[in-house]
Design a protein around this motif. Structure first.
Motif, mmCIF file in Angstrom:
data_model
loop_
_atom_site.group_PDB
_atom_site.id
_atom_site.type_symbol
_atom_site.label_atom_id
_atom_site.label_comp_id
_atom_site.label_asym_id
_atom_site.label_seq_id
_atom_site.Cartn_x
_atom_site.Cartn_y
_atom_site.Cartn_z
ATOM 1 N N ILE A 28 0.850 -1.151 0.148
ATOM 2 C CA ILE A 28 0.014 -0.151 -0.064
ATOM 3 C C ILE A 28 1.079 1.296 0.049
ATOM 4 C CG2 ILE A 28 -1.802 1.184 1.436
ATOM 5 C CD1 ILE A 28 -2.893 -1.222 2.235
ATOM 6 N N PHE A 29 0.673 2.269 -0.853
ATOM 7 C CA PHE A 29 1.228 3.532 -0.690
ATOM 8 C C PHE A 29 0.259 4.359 -0.302
ATOM 9 C CE2 PHE A 29 -0.878 4.222 -4.631
ATOM 10 C CZ PHE A 29 -1.074 5.323 -4.910
ATOM 11 N N SER A 30 0.925 5.284 0.726
ATOM 12 C CA SER A 30 0.108 6.595 1.085
ATOM 13 C C SER A 30 0.763 7.957 1.077
ATOM 14 C CB SER A 30 -0.269 6.281 2.453
ATOM 15 O OG SER A 30 0.833 6.116 3.337
ATOM 16 N N VAL A 45 -5.805 5.817 -10.313
ATOM 17 C CA VAL A 45 -5.994 4.637 -9.516
ATOM 18 C C VAL A 45 -7.174 3.970 -9.891
ATOM 19 C CG1 VAL A 45 -6.151 3.524 -7.213
ATOM 20 C CG2 VAL A 45 -4.803 5.678 -7.436
ATOM 21 N N GLY A 46 -6.823 2.843 -10.435
ATOM 22 C CA GLY A 46 -8.181 2.067 -10.975
ATOM 23 C C GLY A 46 -8.817 1.229 -9.967
ATOM 24 N N SER A 47 -10.064 0.943 -10.068
ATOM 25 C CA SER A 47 -10.801 0.390 -9.126
ATOM 26 C C SER A 47 -11.622 -0.957 -9.818
ATOM 27 C CB SER A 47 -12.198 1.202 -8.553
ATOM 28 O OG SER A 47 -12.801 1.561 -9.644
ATOM 29 N N ASN A 48 -12.062 -1.891 -8.988
ATOM 30 C CA ASN A 48 -12.760 -2.933 -9.565
ATOM 31 C C ASN A 48 -14.096 -2.834 -9.976
ATOM 32 O OD1 ASN A 48 -10.519 -4.674 -8.818
ATOM 33 N ND2 ASN A 48 -11.417 -5.244 -6.558
ATOM 34 N N GLU A 49 -14.779 -1.701 -9.447
ATOM 35 C CA GLU A 49 -16.318 -1.507 -9.970
ATOM 36 C C GLU A 49 -16.222 -0.846 -11.214
ATOM 37 O OE1 GLU A 49 -15.191 0.034 -6.755
ATOM 38 O OE2 GLU A 49 -15.643 -1.953 -5.873
ATOM 39 N N LYS A 50 -15.256 0.171 -11.564
ATOM 40 C CA LYS A 50 -15.503 0.923 -12.741
ATOM 41 C C LYS A 50 -14.222 0.784 -13.587
ATOM 42 C CE LYS A 50 -15.983 4.741 -10.299
ATOM 43 N NZ LYS A 50 -16.015 6.282 -9.872
ATOM 44 N N ASP A 51 -14.414 1.081 -14.970
ATOM 45 C CA ASP A 51 -13.245 0.928 -15.706
ATOM 46 C C ASP A 51 -12.455 2.194 -15.859
ATOM 47 O OD1 ASP A 51 -13.938 -1.743 -16.674
ATOM 48 O OD2 ASP A 51 -15.212 -1.000 -18.238
ATOM 49 N N ARG A 108 -3.131 -1.375 -7.813
ATOM 50 C CA ARG A 108 -4.013 -0.563 -8.525
ATOM 51 C C ARG A 108 -3.844 0.674 -9.060
ATOM 52 N NH1 ARG A 108 -9.390 -1.581 -5.004
ATOM 53 N NH2 ARG A 108 -9.459 -3.622 -5.459
ATOM 54 N N LEU A 109 -2.460 1.101 -8.953
ATOM 55 C CA LEU A 109 -1.755 2.390 -9.486
ATOM 56 C C LEU A 109 -1.624 2.372 -10.766
ATOM 57 C CD1 LEU A 109 -0.646 5.224 -8.577
ATOM 58 C CD2 LEU A 109 1.635 4.163 -8.631
ATOM 59 N N ARG A 110 -2.217 3.276 -11.594
ATOM 60 C CA ARG A 110 -2.203 3.037 -13.094
ATOM 61 C C ARG A 110 -0.830 4.180 -13.510
ATOM 62 N NH1 ARG A 110 -8.111 2.719 -15.959
ATOM 63 N NH2 ARG A 110 -8.534 0.512 -15.089
ATOM 64 N N THR A 111 -1.265 5.430 -13.133
ATOM 65 C CA THR A 111 -0.031 6.493 -13.492
ATOM 66 C C THR A 111 0.236 7.296 -12.391
ATOM 67 O OG1 THR A 111 -1.874 7.944 -14.203
ATOM 68 C CG2 THR A 111 -0.692 6.415 -16.031
ATOM 69 N N PHE A 112 1.336 7.665 -12.253
ATOM 70 C CA PHE A 112 2.029 8.907 -11.229
ATOM 71 C C PHE A 112 2.677 9.752 -11.847
ATOM 72 C CE2 PHE A 112 4.404 10.041 -7.809
ATOM 73 C CZ PHE A 112 3.732 10.111 -6.639
ATOM 74 N N LYS A 113 2.043 10.943 -12.411
ATOM 75 C CA LYS A 113 2.784 11.872 -13.282
ATOM 76 C C LYS A 113 3.089 12.999 -12.207
ATOM 77 C CE LYS A 113 -0.492 11.778 -16.261
ATOM 78 N NZ LYS A 113 -1.377 12.178 -17.531
ATOM 79 N N ASP A 169 13.987 13.199 -5.597
ATOM 80 C CA ASP A 169 12.819 12.835 -4.679
ATOM 81 C C ASP A 169 11.808 12.327 -5.581
ATOM 82 O OD1 ASP A 169 14.441 13.762 -2.394
ATOM 83 O OD2 ASP A 169 13.359 15.595 -2.572
ATOM 84 N N TYR A 170 11.556 12.665 -6.450
ATOM 85 C CA TYR A 170 10.427 12.311 -7.655
ATOM 86 C C TYR A 170 11.022 10.894 -8.170
ATOM 87 C CZ TYR A 170 7.584 11.832 -11.511
ATOM 88 O OH TYR A 170 6.527 11.359 -12.467
ATOM 89 N N LEU A 171 12.131 10.788 -8.639
ATOM 90 C CA LEU A 171 12.659 9.500 -9.063
ATOM 91 C C LEU A 171 12.841 8.604 -8.074
ATOM 92 C CD1 LEU A 171 15.612 10.650 -11.396
ATOM 93 C CD2 LEU A 171 13.551 9.762 -12.121
ATOM 94 N N ASP A 172 12.922 8.887 -6.788
ATOM 95 C CA ASP A 172 12.964 7.917 -5.521
ATOM 96 C C ASP A 172 11.632 7.306 -5.377
ATOM 97 O OD1 ASP A 172 15.651 8.124 -4.908
ATOM 98 O OD2 ASP A 172 15.488 9.510 -3.457
ATOM 99 N N ILE A 173 10.575 8.268 -5.616
ATOM 100 C CA ILE A 173 9.060 7.839 -5.490
ATOM 101 C C ILE A 173 8.888 6.882 -6.553
ATOM 102 C CG2 ILE A 173 6.832 8.753 -5.621
ATOM 103 C CD1 ILE A 173 7.642 11.093 -4.105
ATOM 104 N N ILE A 174 9.188 7.153 -7.706
ATOM 105 C CA ILE A 174 9.020 6.171 -8.822
ATOM 106 C C ILE A 174 9.523 4.655 -8.782
ATOM 107 C CG2 ILE A 174 9.360 6.121 -11.605
ATOM 108 C CD1 ILE A 174 6.810 8.072 -10.231
ATOM 109 N N ASN A 175 10.578 4.966 -8.171
ATOM 110 C CA ASN A 175 11.490 3.690 -8.030
ATOM 111 C C ASN A 175 10.924 2.668 -6.943
ATOM 112 O OD1 ASN A 175 13.166 4.238 -10.044
ATOM 113 N ND2 ASN A 175 14.914 5.353 -8.934
ATOM 114 N N SER A 176 10.372 3.461 -5.858
ATOM 115 C CA SER A 176 9.674 2.665 -5.004
ATOM 116 C C SER A 176 8.466 2.169 -5.200
ATOM 117 C CB SER A 176 9.599 3.607 -3.708
ATOM 118 O OG SER A 176 8.602 4.461 -3.579
ATOM 119 N N LEU A 177 7.946 2.769 -6.310
ATOM 120 C CA LEU A 177 6.362 2.376 -6.753
ATOM 121 C C LEU A 177 6.633 0.971 -7.761
ATOM 122 C CD1 LEU A 177 4.450 5.382 -7.119
ATOM 123 C CD2 LEU A 177 4.149 3.561 -5.470
ATOM 124 N N SER A 178 7.967 0.995 -8.359
ATOM 125 C CA SER A 178 7.935 -0.203 -9.209
ATOM 126 C C SER A 178 8.759 -1.300 -8.789
ATOM 127 C CB SER A 178 8.866 0.189 -10.826
ATOM 128 O OG SER A 178 9.998 0.926 -10.018
#
Length: 136
Positions: free
Chosen positions: A62-64, A105-111, A86-91, A127-136
């Motif tokens: 989980i990311f918060s 963020v995607g969900s199960n109910e909606k497309d 569920r994370l689709r994009t982080f720009k 810092d932004y690159l560190d965030i992106i690297n932690s999500l992948s």
């Protein structure tokens, strides 16, 4: 925040110096300079009141994201808290004084994904690159 506090201190220094050396300042320029200094002080105080601390946490599942004023003393709840899968994009969109994160963020109910926008200031590219690297 350090930049605005520095500018505020410099502005107060200029005001005191202008008052002490007012005989050297042309009389036609005194009130416009006082008005300009007053406007600059109001702008800096406004920016300090709008200041927010950005806190990103990722434990692998989980990311918060928490977003609060630095002087807030109560419990700080996350603005965003979703599973990483569920994370689709982080720009990151760079603006004049701050940056904006656009999180989809995607969900199960909606497309269609849920889009969340968060303003962030003072975040470096590293810092932004560190965030992106932690999500992948």
């Amino acid at each position: 925040m350090k930049t605005f506090v520095g500018i505020l201190i410099f502005n107060v220094f200029l005001a005191v110096t202008g008052y002490v050396l007012k005989s050297l300042i042309n009389e036609e320029l005194r009130w416009p300079l006082v008005f300009l200094s007053f406007l600059l002080t109001l702008f800096i105080i406004y920016r300090l009141m709008k200041l927010r601390v950005f806190y990103f946490e990722n434990n692998g599942v989980i990311f918060s994201i928490k977003y609060h004023h630095p002087l807030k003393k109560s419990i700080i709840y996350p603005v965003v808290e979703y599973p990483v899968n569920r994370l689709r994009t982080f720009k990151r969109v760079q603006l004049l004084f701050s940056d904006m994160f656009i999180i989809e963020v995607g969900s199960n109910e909606k497309d269609s994904p849920k889009r969340i926008k968060i303003k962030v200031s003072g975040l470096s590219s590293r810092d932004y690159l560190d965030i992106i690297n932690s999500l992948s």
